[in-house]
Every structure is written in structure tokens, then in C-alpha cells.
Design a protein around this motif. Structure first.
Motif, PDB file in Angstrom:
ATOM      1  N   MET A 150     -29.660  38.723 -21.811  1.00  0.00           N
ATOM      2  CA  MET A 150     -29.080  37.269 -21.142  1.00  0.00           C
ATOM      3  C   MET A 150     -29.760  36.662 -19.873  1.00  0.00           C
ATOM      4  N   VAL A 151     -30.147  37.704 -18.822  1.00  0.00           N
ATOM      5  CA  VAL A 151     -30.695  37.179 -17.866  1.00  0.00           C
ATOM      6  C   VAL A 151     -31.949  36.404 -18.113  1.00  0.00           C
ATOM      7  N   GLY A 152     -32.830  37.245 -18.930  1.00  0.00           N
ATOM      8  CA  GLY A 152     -34.114  36.599 -19.288  1.00  0.00           C
ATOM      9  C   GLY A 152     -33.965  35.322 -19.995  1.00  0.00           C
ATOM     10  N   TYR A 153     -32.937  35.162 -21.046  1.00  0.00           N
ATOM     11  CA  TYR A 153     -32.770  33.887 -21.945  1.00  0.00           C
ATOM     12  C   TYR A 153     -32.529  32.805 -20.669  1.00  0.00           C
ATOM     13  N   PHE A 154     -31.438  33.107 -19.924  1.00  0.00           N
ATOM     14  CA  PHE A 154     -30.826  32.036 -19.229  1.00  0.00           C
ATOM     15  C   PHE A 154     -31.663  31.611 -18.198  1.00  0.00           C
ATOM     16  N   VAL A 155     -32.505  32.378 -17.575  1.00  0.00           N
ATOM     17  CA  VAL A 155     -33.416  32.104 -16.465  1.00  0.00           C
ATOM     18  C   VAL A 155     -34.578  31.298 -16.902  1.00  0.00           C
ATOM     19  N   VAL A 156     -35.018  31.462 -18.097  1.00  0.00           N
ATOM     20  CA  VAL A 156     -36.025  30.818 -18.802  1.00  0.00           C
ATOM     21  C   VAL A 156     -35.724  29.651 -19.236  1.00  0.00           C
ATOM     22  N   TRP A 157     -34.300  29.601 -19.998  1.00  0.00           N
ATOM     23  CA  TRP A 157     -33.870  28.232 -20.513  1.00  0.00           C
ATOM     24  C   TRP A 157     -33.646  27.276 -19.127  1.00  0.00           C
ATOM     25  N   GLY A 158     -33.175  27.773 -18.309  1.00  0.00           N
ATOM     26  CA  GLY A 158     -33.078  26.983 -17.019  1.00  0.00           C
ATOM     27  C   GLY A 158     -34.480  26.405 -16.462  1.00  0.00           C
ATOM     28  N   LEU A 159     -35.250  27.026 -16.822  1.00  0.00           N
ATOM     29  CA  LEU A 159     -36.535  26.582 -16.283  1.00  0.00           C
ATOM     30  C   LEU A 159     -37.255  25.697 -16.839  1.00  0.00           C
ATOM     31  N   CYS A 160     -37.400  26.139 -18.340  1.00  0.00           N
ATOM     32  CA  CYS A 160     -38.072  25.110 -19.275  1.00  0.00           C
ATOM     33  C   CYS A 160     -37.509  24.598 -20.116  1.00  0.00           C
ATOM     34  N   ARG A 161     -36.159  24.802 -20.311  1.00  0.00           N
ATOM     35  CA  ARG A 161     -35.279  24.213 -21.576  1.00  0.00           C
ATOM     36  C   ARG A 161     -36.167  24.129 -22.757  1.00  0.00           C
ATOM     37  N   ALA A 162     -36.583  25.345 -23.338  1.00  0.00           N
ATOM     38  CA  ALA A 162     -37.238  25.352 -24.583  1.00  0.00           C
ATOM     39  C   ALA A 162     -36.633  26.707 -24.926  1.00  0.00           C
ATOM     40  N   GLU A 163     -36.554  26.653 -26.508  1.00  0.00           N
ATOM     41  CA  GLU A 163     -35.837  27.760 -27.166  1.00  0.00           C
ATOM     42  C   GLU A 163     -36.821  29.029 -27.375  1.00  0.00           C
ATOM     43  N   LYS A 164     -37.982  28.676 -27.848  1.00  0.00           N
ATOM     44  CA  LYS A 164     -38.862  29.657 -28.066  1.00  0.00           C
ATOM     45  C   LYS A 164     -39.146  30.479 -26.777  1.00  0.00           C
ATOM     46  N   PRO A 165     -39.592  30.102 -25.697  1.00  0.00           N
ATOM     47  CA  PRO A 165     -39.709  30.960 -24.598  1.00  0.00           C
ATOM     48  C   PRO A 165     -38.513  31.700 -23.954  1.00  0.00           C
ATOM     49  N   ALA A 166     -37.413  31.234 -24.219  1.00  0.00           N
ATOM     50  CA  ALA A 166     -36.237  31.826 -23.670  1.00  0.00           C
ATOM     51  C   ALA A 166     -35.785  33.038 -24.799  1.00  0.00           C
TER      52      ALA A 166
END
Length: 121
Positions: free
Chosen positions: A69-85
Motif C-alpha cells: 500500500m505504501v508503494g502504491y500510494f507514494v508512486v500514485w501521489g508522485l506520478c498519478r499513473a496506474e502502471k508504475p503504482a
């Protein structure tokens, strides 16, 4: 010492019974330190210290979910892209299993066993 654990009546109702005996055998064998001087054929009782049980549950079940969850939300917050999240979520899971493996290795190297052994009868 090698201890044979027989399946108990409570095992039949457990949803995870096949995780303990994946081959379908009625018993399994575990190796524990013989700190009580038990001899072949004697009956012993094994108990896992409650603190170790809680640590195991946390490492195996909670840590992967939290790091994912931390990985998902940190990356989502940084780039707003689903695949990297999603990729960050998978990396969080992988990191959690590496941490669990390292903690297990550390506990194996300690002199104190997390399993208590006592003679029965």
C-alpha cells in the motif's frame, strides 16, 4: 531433535491445514533444540512463544500489505499513473518477503529457540 507432529482433531476444521501438511500426510516432522534431554520415543509438547507468533503473523501477512500500500500510494501521489503504482505495489510485496526472510535468518542464528519444549508424562 526431530519431533513428529500428529494431526489433531482441531486440524480437521482448520482452513490452513493443508499449509501445514501440503503432501496430505497425517503427520509432519520439525527439528527443534533438545534442551530438555528428551530421548527417542518420549512424548514432548511444543509451544511457540506468543510474541514470536505475533511477529510471524505480522511479517507474513501485515508487512506485505502495508509495504504494498505504501508503494502504491507514494508512486500514485508522485506520478498519478496506474502502471508504475502497481509496479511499486509488487516491489513493496517483494521487499516485505525479503525482510521476513532476513528476520527469520536472524532468529535462526540466535541461541534461544522460539519454541518451548517440555516432556509430557
Amino acid at each position: 531433535m526431530v519431533v513428529r507432529l500428529n494431526e489433531r482433531a482441531a486440524c480437521a476444521a482448520c482452513g490452513a491445514r493443508f499449509a501445514c501438511t501440503p503432501t496430505g500426510q497425517q503427520s509432519r516432522h520439525v527439528t527443534v533444540p533438545n534442551q530438555i534431554g528428551a530421548k527417542v520415543g518420549e512424548t514432548v509438547e511444543l509451544t511457540v512463544r506468543p510474541r514470536v507468533s505475533l511477529l510471524s503473523v505480522g511479517l507474513v501477512f501485515l508487512l506485505p500489505v502495508l509495504l504494498g500500500m505504501v508503494g502504491y500510494f507514494v508512486v500514485w501521489g508522485l506520478c498519478r499513473a496506474e502502471k508504475p503504482a502497481v509496479l511499486a505495489t509488487m516491489l513493496g510485496f517483494a521487499l516485505a518477503f525479503v525482510v521476513a526472510w532476513r528476520v527469520n535468518r536472524f532468529l535462526e542464528m540466535r541461541q534461544e529457540s522460539p519454541v518451548r519444549v517440555r516432556k509430557v508424562g
